[in-house]
Design an enzyme around this catalytic site. Structure first.
Site: not given
Length: 176
Positions: A101, A104
């Site tokens: 991600c 993230c």
């Protein structure tokens, strides 16, 4: 196998101001400004040599001092969830993330900074949703990154997405 190379550029003596090339009290070496941020870390074999001689440094490696000051937010899994998060005496911030991600990865430094800033007042953990999908399912995590704040074992607030530090700070302050 790929490797990362970093370079350190040191100016030639001819590029320095002429004043710094002037001998200092009989010395004929140029004075460079003190270089900060790196330190010499002895390897196991050179750790036995406690002198500051060139021989002691020969078996050493140069490392960034920031490694020593970095706060790494610990991971929590299914096995430690109950004791680490739900039974905590302090409020707990949990970041749900995954290694693939991009957002993230953007929010990791913010979470690390908040963990350092609120040390002793707030516990911070990270949950890899690929490794612990049952926790993510239990709390209805559909998008990552998601940051949830727990207090007394209960979910109090959730922030979804890579948000600014100020958003997370205002959310944390409500529960301290």
């Amino acid at each position: 196998m790929a490797g990362l190379l970093e370079t350190l550029i040191i100016p030639r003596a001819s590029a320095l101001p002429s004043a710094s090339l002037a001998p200092v009290a009989g010395s004929c070496s140029a004075r460079f400004s003190e270089f900060r941020g790196l330190k010499i870390q002895p390897t196991r074999s050179s750790a036995k040599l406690r002198s500051t001689s060139k021989l002691a440094r020969r078996g050493s490696r140069i490392v960034c001092e920031a490694q020593d000051t970095a706060t790494e937010v610990p991971a929590v899994t299914d096995s430690g969830w109950q004791s680490s998060v739900l039974e905590s005496d302090l409020p707990v911030l949990v970041e749900f993330w995954a290694p693939w991600c991009g957002p993230c990865k953007m929010i990791h430094p913010v979470i690390d900074k908040l963990a350092k800033q609120y040390a002793g007042k707030l516990k911070c953990y990270k949950v890899n949703t690929d490794e612990s999908p049952s926790i993510a399912t239990q709390y209805g995590i559909r998008s990552i990154p998601t940051v949830i704040i727990f207090k007394n074992g209960e979910k109090k607030d959730a922030v979804i997405g890579a948000v600014p530090e100020s958003t997370l700070t205002s959310s944390i302050e409500k529960f301290l």
